[in-house]
Design a protein around this motif. Structure first.
Motif, PDB file in Angstrom:
ATOM      1  N   ILE A  79       0.822  -1.206   0.000  1.00  0.00           N
ATOM      2  CA  ILE A  79       0.000   0.000   0.000  1.00  0.00           C
ATOM      3  C   ILE A  79       0.857   1.259   0.000  1.00  0.00           C
ATOM      4  CG2 ILE A  79      -2.009  -1.076   1.081  1.00  0.00           C
ATOM      5  CD1 ILE A  79      -1.102   0.334   3.695  1.00  0.00           C
ATOM      6  N   GLY A  80       2.129   1.102  -0.308  1.00  0.00           N
ATOM      7  CA  GLY A  80       2.975   2.280  -0.498  1.00  0.00           C
ATOM      8  C   GLY A  80       3.142   3.158   0.728  1.00  0.00           C
ATOM      9  N   CYS A  81       3.085   2.543   1.899  1.00  0.00           N
ATOM     10  CA  CYS A  81       3.146   3.355   3.121  1.00  0.00           C
ATOM     11  C   CYS A  81       4.555   3.871   3.373  1.00  0.00           C
ATOM     12  CB  CYS A  81       2.671   2.553   4.322  1.00  0.00           C
ATOM     13  SG  CYS A  81       3.756   1.177   4.762  1.00  0.00           S
ATOM     14  N   GLY A  82       5.537   3.188   2.829  1.00  0.00           N
ATOM     15  CA  GLY A  82       6.903   3.674   2.946  1.00  0.00           C
ATOM     16  C   GLY A  82       7.588   3.350   4.259  1.00  0.00           C
ATOM     17  N   LEU A  83       6.979   2.540   5.105  1.00  0.00           N
ATOM     18  CA  LEU A  83       7.654   2.188   6.359  1.00  0.00           C
ATOM     19  C   LEU A  83       8.950   1.432   6.067  1.00  0.00           C
ATOM     20  CD1 LEU A  83       4.774   1.124   8.813  1.00  0.00           C
ATOM     21  CD2 LEU A  83       5.720   3.380   8.335  1.00  0.00           C
TER      22      LEU A  83
ATOM     23  N   THR B 116       3.952   3.949  -9.746  1.00  0.00           N
ATOM     24  CA  THR B 116       3.060   2.906  -9.232  1.00  0.00           C
ATOM     25  C   THR B 116       2.557   3.215  -7.828  1.00  0.00           C
ATOM     26  OG1 THR B 116       4.884   1.669  -8.271  1.00  0.00           O
ATOM     27  CG2 THR B 116       4.310   1.147 -10.545  1.00  0.00           C
ATOM     28  N   GLY B 117       3.255   4.105  -7.121  1.00  0.00           N
ATOM     29  CA  GLY B 117       2.882   4.369  -5.727  1.00  0.00           C
ATOM     30  C   GLY B 117       3.249   3.225  -4.793  1.00  0.00           C
ATOM     31  N   LYS B 118       4.022   2.273  -5.282  1.00  0.00           N
ATOM     32  CA  LYS B 118       4.399   1.115  -4.464  1.00  0.00           C
ATOM     33  C   LYS B 118       5.880   1.196  -4.096  1.00  0.00           C
ATOM     34  CE  LYS B 118       0.456  -0.827  -5.753  1.00  0.00           C
ATOM     35  NZ  LYS B 118      -0.626  -1.193  -4.863  1.00  0.00           N
ATOM     36  N   ALA B 119       6.235   0.440  -3.054  1.00  0.00           N
ATOM     37  CA  ALA B 119       7.646   0.330  -2.716  1.00  0.00           C
ATOM     38  C   ALA B 119       8.377  -0.339  -3.875  1.00  0.00           C
ATOM     39  CB  ALA B 119       7.820  -0.485  -1.441  1.00  0.00           C
ATOM     40  N   ASP B 120       9.620   0.086  -4.084  1.00  0.00           N
ATOM     41  CA  ASP B 120      10.375  -0.428  -5.213  1.00  0.00           C
ATOM     42  C   ASP B 120      11.832  -0.568  -4.797  1.00  0.00           C
ATOM     43  OD1 ASP B 120      11.172  -1.186  -7.730  1.00  0.00           O
ATOM     44  OD2 ASP B 120      10.063   0.411  -8.748  1.00  0.00           O
TER      45      ASP B 120
ATOM     46  N   TYR C 196      -6.814   3.260  -1.976  1.00  0.00           N
ATOM     47  CA  TYR C 196      -6.385   4.061  -3.132  1.00  0.00           C
ATOM     48  C   TYR C 196      -5.057   4.754  -2.855  1.00  0.00           C
ATOM     49  CZ  TYR C 196     -10.853   2.772  -4.879  1.00  0.00           C
ATOM     50  OH  TYR C 196     -11.912   2.015  -5.306  1.00  0.00           O
ATOM     51  N   SER C 197      -4.163   4.046  -2.147  1.00  0.00           N
ATOM     52  CA  SER C 197      -2.904   4.658  -1.732  1.00  0.00           C
ATOM     53  C   SER C 197      -2.047   5.082  -2.907  1.00  0.00           C
ATOM     54  CB  SER C 197      -2.129   3.687  -0.855  1.00  0.00           C
ATOM     55  OG  SER C 197      -1.790   2.538  -1.603  1.00  0.00           O
ATOM     56  N   GLU C 198      -2.201   4.393  -4.053  1.00  0.00           N
ATOM     57  CA  GLU C 198      -1.298   4.765  -5.141  1.00  0.00           C
ATOM     58  C   GLU C 198      -1.625   6.146  -5.704  1.00  0.00           C
ATOM     59  OE1 GLU C 198      -3.273   1.950  -5.203  1.00  0.00           O
ATOM     60  OE2 GLU C 198      -3.782   1.424  -7.274  1.00  0.00           O
ATOM     61  N   LEU C 199      -2.811   6.675  -5.366  1.00  0.00           N
ATOM     62  CA  LEU C 199      -3.157   8.022  -5.824  1.00  0.00           C
ATOM     63  C   LEU C 199      -2.582   9.100  -4.915  1.00  0.00           C
ATOM     64  CD1 LEU C 199      -6.918   7.396  -6.684  1.00  0.00           C
ATOM     65  CD2 LEU C 199      -4.924   7.222  -8.177  1.00  0.00           C
ATOM     66  N   ILE C 200      -2.015   8.669  -3.791  1.00  0.00           N
ATOM     67  CA  ILE C 200      -1.513   9.648  -2.828  1.00  0.00           C
ATOM     68  C   ILE C 200      -0.038   9.898  -3.084  1.00  0.00           C
ATOM     69  CG2 ILE C 200      -1.032  10.002  -0.370  1.00  0.00           C
ATOM     70  CD1 ILE C 200      -3.679   8.643   0.183  1.00  0.00           C
ATOM     71  N   PRO C 201       0.307  11.166  -3.339  1.00  0.00           N
ATOM     72  CA  PRO C 201       1.720  11.453  -3.641  1.00  0.00           C
ATOM     73  C   PRO C 201       2.593  11.201  -2.426  1.00  0.00           C
ATOM     74  CG  PRO C 201       0.456  13.489  -3.391  1.00  0.00           C
ATOM     75  CD  PRO C 201      -0.532  12.362  -3.355  1.00  0.00           C
ATOM     76  N   THR C 202       3.870  10.956  -2.706  1.00  0.00           N
ATOM     77  CA  THR C 202       4.781  10.598  -1.628  1.00  0.00           C
ATOM     78  C   THR C 202       4.906  11.723  -0.602  1.00  0.00           C
ATOM     79  OG1 THR C 202       5.930   9.162  -3.172  1.00  0.00           O
ATOM     80  CG2 THR C 202       7.095   9.696  -1.155  1.00  0.00           C
ATOM     81  N   SER C 203       4.671  12.974  -1.044  1.00  0.00           N
ATOM     82  CA  SER C 203       4.757  14.079  -0.076  1.00  0.00           C
ATOM     83  C   SER C 203       3.650  13.981   0.973  1.00  0.00           C
ATOM     84  CB  SER C 203       4.678  15.418  -0.807  1.00  0.00           C
ATOM     85  OG  SER C 203       3.510  15.457  -1.613  1.00  0.00           O
ATOM     86  N   LEU C 204       2.569  13.276   0.634  1.00  0.00           N
ATOM     87  CA  LEU C 204       1.483  13.097   1.613  1.00  0.00           C
ATOM     88  C   LEU C 204       1.467  11.674   2.179  1.00  0.00           C
ATOM     89  CD1 LEU C 204      -1.443  14.967  -0.182  1.00  0.00           C
ATOM     90  CD2 LEU C 204       0.021  15.800   1.653  1.00  0.00           C
TER      91      LEU C 204
ATOM     92  N   GLN D 199       0.564   6.390   6.247  1.00  0.00           N
ATOM     93  CA  GLN D 199       1.201   5.852   7.454  1.00  0.00           C
ATOM     94  C   GLN D 199       0.287   5.972   8.669  1.00  0.00           C
ATOM     95  OE1 GLN D 199       4.855   8.093   7.460  1.00  0.00           O
ATOM     96  NE2 GLN D 199       5.794   6.794   5.905  1.00  0.00           N
ATOM     97  N   TRP D 200      -0.423   7.089   8.789  1.00  0.00           N
ATOM     98  CA  TRP D 200      -1.315   7.261   9.938  1.00  0.00           C
ATOM     99  C   TRP D 200      -2.617   6.485   9.765  1.00  0.00           C
ATOM    100  CZ3 TRP D 200      -0.344   8.699  14.697  1.00  0.00           C
ATOM    101  CH2 TRP D 200       0.811   9.447  14.951  1.00  0.00           C
ATOM    102  N   SER D 201      -2.999   6.238   8.510  1.00  0.00           N
ATOM    103  CA  SER D 201      -4.246   5.507   8.284  1.00  0.00           C
ATOM    104  C   SER D 201      -4.219   4.133   8.934  1.00  0.00           C
ATOM    105  CB  SER D 201      -4.494   5.332   6.780  1.00  0.00           C
ATOM    106  OG  SER D 201      -4.865   6.561   6.226  1.00  0.00           O
ATOM    107  N   MET D 202      -3.048   3.501   8.913  1.00  0.00           N
ATOM    108  CA  MET D 202      -2.972   2.120   9.413  1.00  0.00           C
ATOM    109  C   MET D 202      -3.288   2.025  10.905  1.00  0.00           C
ATOM    110  SD  MET D 202       0.055   0.561   7.070  1.00  0.00           S
ATOM    111  CE  MET D 202       1.293   1.684   7.624  1.00  0.00           C
ATOM    112  N   PRO D 203      -2.567   2.768  11.763  1.00  0.00           N
ATOM    113  CA  PRO D 203      -2.930   2.654  13.189  1.00  0.00           C
ATOM    114  C   PRO D 203      -4.321   3.198  13.499  1.00  0.00           C
ATOM    115  CG  PRO D 203      -1.179   4.275  12.866  1.00  0.00           C
ATOM    116  CD  PRO D 203      -1.347   3.565  11.574  1.00  0.00           C
ATOM    117  N   ILE D 204      -4.773   4.219  12.766  1.00  0.00           N
ATOM    118  CA  ILE D 204      -6.103   4.769  13.069  1.00  0.00           C
ATOM    119  C   ILE D 204      -7.186   3.758  12.682  1.00  0.00           C
ATOM    120  CG2 ILE D 204      -7.746   6.574  12.452  1.00  0.00           C
ATOM    121  CD1 ILE D 204      -5.364   8.497  12.267  1.00  0.00           C
TER     122      ILE D 204
END
Ligand code: HEM
Ligand code: SF4
Ligand code: SF4
Lengths: 245, 277
Positions: free
Chosen positions: A96-100, A116-120, B168-176, B181-186
């Motif tokens: 889910i591209g969370c980047g952790l 892709t918004g995914k880890a790579d 829809y995480s792939e639509l979220i830019p890396t700057s956001l 990251q916060w969505s998961m624990p919430i």
């Protein structure tokens, strides 16, 4: 294939001339977006005094660590270590591209793919390996600086390359993920470019571990215990057939 | 649970009455929601890796992932059902806003003094304490149910928003990226909080004998007068007053129509009726 493989990169910086053919090959293979790359050639600039100058180039990529911190950080297991050969891979459909994981890798070997918004990261060209070929970067390296193979196989290129040679593993006292890249260069020449640095977990991750998990566990355990106790009391008391509406 | 003793005759008369407690639409929404939780909870817990985030045993991860054919399909099914669940809930709230949601929220969410006192006494009674302390009269929903609806509404909101972000995480830019990251624990905490509430809810709604009428009302929509009187006195009295007002109104229309020459009366203005209020 009864025995497990233990894949590793062996890199000889002395043979690297910074031609970066490997970067091109990798990009062609994986179509990484402009500005992002899965592999690098590091250098910390010339050393010595003119005219006795030297410069070392240090190819690098994900080390497919034996104790990968990126795998530990991933909440779902989208990043995982493959049992049969030790490759650290990403299930893109599950990511889910969370980047952790990006933050957790002490080698900065990962990035979030902007397309892709995914880890790579480097996947050791697992599809080429399956077809009996070498990873694209290794296949294209004209100096033979990049080598890849199975350390469990004494006949492999990598086993032969390190036989009787001093190898350098990019670790520090603080960070040892057991990287599976072995450098054939004395530490003083390459230490600067490839040594790992530990980064703090992102706030959300810390919050989850220190507050989220314990609070939810406690809440569920407490309500469950409470209702179980009430139910036991109900069993002991029986029901009031006429009294209850 | 009343301590002003009713006579046997009063009890029997009350038992004969039937009051509408829940609208059919709300009953359907409720069971759709409960069914969705039944699907989403075990699949969601299986997505969170027990090794790294010790909440469910790794064996549960392995089992559910095998059933769905791997992690990626499991996440996909969880997200698809989650979106159906959200869509139905949002759809029902939006289109039923005036006729269903407002009456529901109005009697479910306003906490008065009696509700807080109920909350202090009832839990102890469940464990056999304060047996003789009279419970303050309650409206259609008691203090516990009211608190629970806050938990469910707020929890559902956060689960929905964070679930959509992760889906829809792939639509979220890396700057956001912090959003993901916060969505998961919430998401996790909201689910855990509601689930803790559901444990109490299911026990009190389906297992506890005193609330049996409430359980069946979640299917039939109806409760008998005795239950309403004993458990939801304020609501019972309000309903009786409403019914009397409506009957009075109807009678006056009948009389007026007779005086005007025996015509049958026009359908009277309906007084407010129905459940969830
Ligand atoms: C199988 C499990 C469940 C059972 C047996 C159950 C039972 C009931 C019953 C009997 C009522 C009516 C209470 C009354 O009128 O006094 C009710 C209402 C309610 N339930 Fe559940 N429930 C279940 C699952 C859930 C879940 C999972 C949720 C939310 C996450 C939920 C949310 C609600 C809400 C918000 C109400 C209030 C609506 C109302 O009372 O009209 N329920 N439930
Ligand atoms: S180098 Fe980084 S990304 Fe690669 S396996 Fe090690 S910790 Fe993970
Ligand atoms: S970005 Fe993907 S692989 Fe990395 S931790 Fe998040 S879900 Fe796992």
């Amino acid at each position: 294939m009864a025995e497990k493989k233990r894949y590793a990169f062996v890199i000889d910086p002395a043979r690297c001339i910074d031609c970066r053919a490997c970067l091109v090959a990798c990009r062609a293979e994986w179509n990484t977006p402009p500005g992002q790359t899965r592999i690098w050639v590091h250098s910390d600039g010339p050393r010595g005094t003119f005219p006795n100058l030297t410069q070392t180039y240090v190819p690098a990529q994900c080390h497919h660590c034996a104790d990968p911190w990126c795998v530990e950080a991933c909440p779902t297991g989208a990043t995982f270590k493959r049992e049969e050969d030790g490759l650290v891979l990403i299930d893109e459909e599950a990511c889910i591209g969370c980047g952790l994981c990006v933050n957790a890798c002490p080698y900065q070997a990962r990035f979030r793919n902007v397309q892709t918004g995914k880890a790579d990261k480097c996947s050791a060209c697992f599809h080429r390996l399956a077809a009996g070929e070498q990873p694209a970067c290794v296949a294209t390296c004209i100096g033979g600086a990049r080598m890849f193979g199975d350390l469990n196989d004494p006949e492999s290129t990598v086993s032969k390359a390190i036989a009787g040679r001093a190898v350098y593993r990019p670790i520090t006292d603080e960070v040892n993920t057991q990287p599976m890249t072995l450098y054939l260069t004395p530490p003083d020449a390459s230490a600067v470019q490839v040594n790992p640095t530990r980064r703090d977990p992102v706030p959300a991750e810390t919050f989850w571990h220190t507050i989220g998990l314990p609070v939810v566990k406690l809440a569920i355990a407490a309500t469950f215990a409470g209702q179980a106790a009430a139910f036991i009391i109900q069993l002991l008391k029986g029901e009031n057939e006429y009294e209850d509406a | 649970m009343s301590h002003e003793k009713l006579t046997l005759e009063e009890r029997e008369a009350l038992r004969q009455q039937t009051l509408v407690k829940h609208y059919t639409a709300n009953i359907l929404t409720h069971w759709f929601n409960a069914f969705s939780w039944l699907l989403l909870l075990p699949t969601g817990f299986a997505i969170l890796l027990g090794k790294a985030y010790p909440f469910v045993p790794q064996a549960w991860n392995d089992l559910v992932r095998n059933v769905f054919g791997g992690l990626a399909p499991l996440i996909k099914w969880h997200a698809i059902w989650g979106q159906i669940w959200l869509f139905v809930l949002v759809f029902n709230v939006l289109f039923g806003f005036r006729k269903y949601f407002i009456p529901f929220a109005a009697t479910r969410m306003w906490m008065d003094k009696d509700d807080w006192r109920w909350l202090m006494i009832r839990p102890l009674q469940m464990f056999g304490l304060m047996k003789d302390k009279p419970l303050p009269p309650q409206d259609a929903y008691n203090g516990g149910q009211k608190l629970y609806s806050y938990l469910v509404l707020i929890g559902t909101f956060f689960i929905g928003v964070t679930g959509m972000i992760m889906t829809y995480s792939e639509l979220i830019p890396t700057s956001l990226q912090w959003l993901i990251q916060w969505s998961m624990p919430i998401h996790f905490i909201a689910v855990g909080g509601v689930f803790a509430g559901v444990i109490i809810h299911v026990y009190m709604g389906a297992i506890m004998p005193e609330e049996r009428q409430a359980f069946f009302s979640m299917f039939s929509g109806k409760v008998n007068g005795l239950y309403a009187y004993l458990h939801h006195r304020k609501w019972y009295e309000r309903k009786m007053a409403e019914q009397a007002a409506w009957e009075d109104h109807y009678q006056r229309q009948l009389t007026a129509a007779e005086a005007a020459g025996g015509e049958s009366p026009a359908a009277p203005e309906p007084a407010p009726t129905g459940g969830d209020r």
